[in-house]
Design an enzyme around this catalytic site. Structure first.
Site, PDB file in Angstrom:
ATOM      1  N   ASN A  74       0.855  -1.195   0.000  1.00 38.12           N
ATOM      2  CA  ASN A  74       0.000   0.000   0.000  1.00 38.12           C
ATOM      3  C   ASN A  74       0.889   1.242   0.000  1.00 38.12           C
ATOM      4  O   ASN A  74       2.107   1.145   0.006  1.00 38.12           O
ATOM      5  CB  ASN A  74      -0.941  -0.025   1.211  1.00 38.12           C
ATOM      6  CG  ASN A  74      -0.178  -0.106   2.510  1.00 38.12           C
ATOM      7  OD1 ASN A  74       0.561   0.793   2.870  1.00 38.12           O
ATOM      8  ND2 ASN A  74      -0.323  -1.227   3.218  1.00 38.12           N
ATOM      9  N   LYS A 119     -14.460   1.424  14.961  1.00 38.84           N
ATOM     10  CA  LYS A 119     -13.205   0.650  14.893  1.00 38.84           C
ATOM     11  C   LYS A 119     -12.557   0.567  16.277  1.00 38.84           C
ATOM     12  O   LYS A 119     -12.038  -0.474  16.665  1.00 38.84           O
ATOM     13  CB  LYS A 119     -12.255   1.334  13.899  1.00 38.84           C
ATOM     14  CG  LYS A 119     -11.163   0.455  13.377  1.00 38.84           C
ATOM     15  CD  LYS A 119     -10.403   1.106  12.224  1.00 38.84           C
ATOM     16  CE  LYS A 119     -11.028   0.820  10.875  1.00 38.84           C
ATOM     17  NZ  LYS A 119     -10.288   1.428   9.757  1.00 38.84           N
ATOM     18  N   ILE A 131      -3.212  -7.165  14.153  1.00 46.21           N
ATOM     19  CA  ILE A 131      -2.194  -7.027  15.202  1.00 46.21           C
ATOM     20  C   ILE A 131      -2.727  -6.157  16.341  1.00 46.21           C
ATOM     21  O   ILE A 131      -2.600  -6.494  17.520  1.00 46.21           O
ATOM     22  CB  ILE A 131      -0.900  -6.437  14.604  1.00 46.21           C
ATOM     23  CG1 ILE A 131      -0.450  -7.308  13.420  1.00 46.21           C
ATOM     24  CG2 ILE A 131       0.198  -6.346  15.655  1.00 46.21           C
ATOM     25  CD1 ILE A 131       0.602  -6.680  12.540  1.00 46.21           C
ATOM     26  N   LYS A 146     -11.874  -3.044  17.845  1.00 44.29           N
ATOM     27  CA  LYS A 146     -10.505  -3.530  18.049  1.00 44.29           C
ATOM     28  C   LYS A 146     -10.110  -3.555  19.527  1.00 44.29           C
ATOM     29  O   LYS A 146      -9.108  -4.149  19.887  1.00 44.29           O
ATOM     30  CB  LYS A 146      -9.526  -2.678  17.254  1.00 44.29           C
ATOM     31  CG  LYS A 146      -9.833  -2.693  15.741  1.00 44.29           C
ATOM     32  CD  LYS A 146      -8.599  -2.647  14.915  1.00 44.29           C
ATOM     33  CE  LYS A 146      -8.940  -2.645  13.438  1.00 44.29           C
ATOM     34  NZ  LYS A 146      -7.815  -3.013  12.598  1.00 44.29           N
TER      35      LYS A 146
HETATM   36  N1  CTP Z   1      -4.059  -2.972  11.977  1.00 42.30           N
HETATM   37  C1  CTP Z   1      -3.340  -4.031  12.491  1.00 42.30           C
HETATM   38  N2  CTP Z   1      -3.379  -5.237  11.859  1.00 42.30           N
HETATM   39  C2  CTP Z   1      -4.103  -5.425  10.744  1.00 42.30           C
HETATM   40  C3  CTP Z   1      -4.830  -4.334  10.208  1.00 42.30           C
HETATM   41  C4  CTP Z   1      -4.788  -3.123  10.853  1.00 42.30           C
HETATM   42  O1  CTP Z   1      -2.667  -3.865  13.517  1.00 42.30           O
HETATM   43  N3  CTP Z   1      -4.110  -6.594  10.151  1.00 42.30           N
HETATM   44  C5  CTP Z   1      -4.049  -1.699  12.720  1.00 42.30           C
HETATM   45  C6  CTP Z   1      -3.409  -0.547  11.998  1.00 42.30           C
HETATM   46  O2  CTP Z   1      -2.042  -0.422  12.351  1.00 42.30           O
HETATM   47  C7  CTP Z   1      -4.209   0.626  12.515  1.00 42.30           C
HETATM   48  C8  CTP Z   1      -5.579   0.043  12.782  1.00 42.30           C
HETATM   49  O3  CTP Z   1      -5.393  -1.365  12.886  1.00 42.30           O
HETATM   50  O4  CTP Z   1      -3.743   1.098  13.760  1.00 42.30           O
HETATM   51  C9  CTP Z   1      -6.614   0.302  11.764  1.00 42.30           C
HETATM   52  O5  CTP Z   1      -6.171   0.068  10.474  1.00 42.30           O
HETATM   53  P1  CTP Z   1      -7.146   0.290   9.236  1.00 42.30           P
HETATM   54  O6  CTP Z   1      -6.440  -0.121   8.012  1.00 42.30           O
HETATM   55  O7  CTP Z   1      -7.743   1.651   9.305  1.00 42.30           O
HETATM   56  O8  CTP Z   1      -8.324  -0.693   9.612  1.00 42.30           O
HETATM   57  P2  CTP Z   1      -8.714  -2.087   9.115  1.00 42.30           P
HETATM   58  O9  CTP Z   1      -8.617  -3.033  10.239  1.00 42.30           O
HETATM   59  O10 CTP Z   1      -7.981  -2.431   7.885  1.00 42.30           O
HETATM   60  O11 CTP Z   1     -10.260  -1.865   8.819  1.00 42.30           O
HETATM   61  P3  CTP Z   1     -11.026  -1.430   7.486  1.00 42.30           P
HETATM   62  O12 CTP Z   1     -10.350  -2.144   6.368  1.00 42.30           O
HETATM   63  O13 CTP Z   1     -12.400  -1.867   7.764  1.00 42.30           O
HETATM   64  O14 CTP Z   1     -10.915   0.050   7.408  1.00 42.30           O
END
Ligand code: CTP
Length: 404
Positions: A215, A344, A312, A348
């Site tokens: 990304n 979120k 994570i 989480k």
């Molecule tokens: N994060 C993480 N592990 C993952 C995905 C996300 O630790 N597999 C953490 C990111 O570091 C961030 C938070 O979760 O602090 C949110 O990430 P974001 O990409 O906004 O959320 P997603 O879980 O991907 O949710 P969505 O795709 O529904 O927006």
């Protein structure tokens, strides 16, 4: 952090143990720079160290007597080794050889350096330097882990060409990096004595040996946060994916590629007082990444099957005893930023979420600035658009306040 010329180490007493390795020549530059910063440097040269740098140059640069031998009776009369080991604010070992670290891990005390290190109650910073194979050897890996759990802090080693002609991790950190780590350890900031984990950058999920899914995260915000936390005196462990921005100095860097590796790294560095999850972790990985390059076949497009990556942030938020007191996540959103980010935070299980709008029009992802909303149990607080550095500094202050 600090600029050259600032006397950040003014009045600090550093005991510098110089081990035997080709990197010992950098210890001379380190002495010079420590003194420029206002520190006094008491040098201890191991027998092997004196094969690489002369006691005369070490004493000339430090302006002090060089301590070398445990059984040097004059030294014992002037200052016993116990006293010497406790007379400093910080002990720096540069270079820290595999041999010296093995002795420390085993609690051996058969020369002045190892005896001082066993007798001390002062903070110790080690800058390892050795051949890449020696660094990767299971014995050294075990010793480093043991020393870390004994509270020894590490800076480096760096990756690069080595004096022995090989390439890989093993090259001693540069003097500027060692100084930054020393300053962070000696800082009297509000986060002194606090251990903080920061994740940063993108992850890369392999499709085959040459292709991956990633990304646009540059790692800029996570890097700025780690730097700001270290600036307030925290011991920062920085777990980073392959970012564009170089990691800050004065923090422990753990490099990973995939989300699974990031989770494993995060679990291995806990416990911590606080954890900030700024990484843009890939939500999915390719189910069976190919070991060989996928070949183009006319008329047949590859069908990639995905599976979910571990979350994570959610995993750490849901931990029992090992859960950091403060867990902070980010929410990268393009629509209904506050609504989605608030949901979120609950989903989480983290304490705070910094929500940002990553719609292309904002220029935030990969840019210099950020406009965030801090979401806590008390509600949402909009921060004005500011540089990522300012966001980081403000967040670091808030974290210091929360941990106080
Ligand atoms: N994060 C993480 N592990 C993952 C995905 C996300 O630790 N597999 C953490 C990111 O570091 C961030 C938070 O979760 O602090 C949110 O990430 P974001 O990409 O906004 O959320 P997603 O879980 O991907 O949710 P969505 O795709 O529904 O927006």
């Amino acid at each position: 952090m600090s600029n050259a010329g600032e006397r950040m180490l003014s009045g600090k007493r550093v005991l510098l143990v110089i081990g035997g390795g080709i990197a010992a020549y950098k210890a001379l530059e380190l002495i010079r720079r420590l003194r420029e910063r206002g520190a006094s440097v008491t040098p201890v040269l191991t027998r092997a160290g004196s094969e690489f740098v002369t006691p005369l140059s070490v004493s000339a640069l430090s302006g002090q007597k060089v301590f070398r031998d445990l059984f040097d009776l004059t030294d014992e009369a002037e200052m016993g080794h116990i006293e010497l080991s406790r007379s400093a604010d910080l002990i720096v070992i540069a270079p820290a050889t595999a041999d010296l670290m093995a002795k420390m891990a085993a609690g051996l005390a058969d020369d002045l350096a190892s005896t001082l290190l066993l007798a001390t109650d002062t903070a110790v910073l080690a800058a390892p330097a050795m051949n890449v194979r020696m660094w990767g050897h299971p014995a050294t890996r075990r010793n480093v882990e043991a020393l870390k759990s004994d509270g020894i802090r590490f800076v480096g080693p760096n990756q690069g060409d080595m004096a022995c002609g090989e390439f890989g991790p093993g090259r001693m950190a540069e003097p500027a990096e060692i100084i930054a780590a020393a300053e962070a350890m000696l800082s009297q900031g509000p986060l002194a004595g606090r251990r903080v984990l920061v994740t940063s950058g993108p992850t890369q999920e392999p499709i085959d040996p040459v292709r991956y899914i990633a990304n646009r995260s540059s790692g800029a915000q996570g890097t700025a946060i780690a730097r700001a936390l270290a600036g307030l005196g925290a011991e920062v462990v920085f777990v980073t994916g392959p970012a564009d921005v170089a990691p800050p100095e004065g923090v422990e860097v753990v490099r990973v590629n995939t989300a699974c590796e990031m989770l494993e790294a995060v679990q291995s560095v806990l416990p911590a007082d606080a954890a900030i999850f700024a990484a843009a972790v890939a939500d999915w990985r390719v189910k069976s990444a190919s070991d060989s390059k996928l070949k183009k076949k006319p008329g047949a497009l590859p069908a990639l099957e995905f599976e979910e990556n571990p979350d994570i942030l959610a995993t750490v938020s849901g931990m029992g005893q090992e859960r950091p007191v403060l867990v902070v996540g980010f929410a990268a959103e393009t629509d209904d930023v506050i609504g989605n980010a608030t949901a979120k935070r609950a989903r989480k299980g983290c304490d705070w979420i910094l929500a940002n709008d990553v719609s292309p029009a904002t220029g935030i992802m990969g840019g210099q600035e950020n406009a965030v909303t801090l979401i806590t149990a008390d509600g949402a607080e909009d921060w004005p658009r500011m540089s990522k550095r300012e966001v980081a500094e403000r967040l670091a202050q808030r974290i210091a306040g929360a941990l106080a």
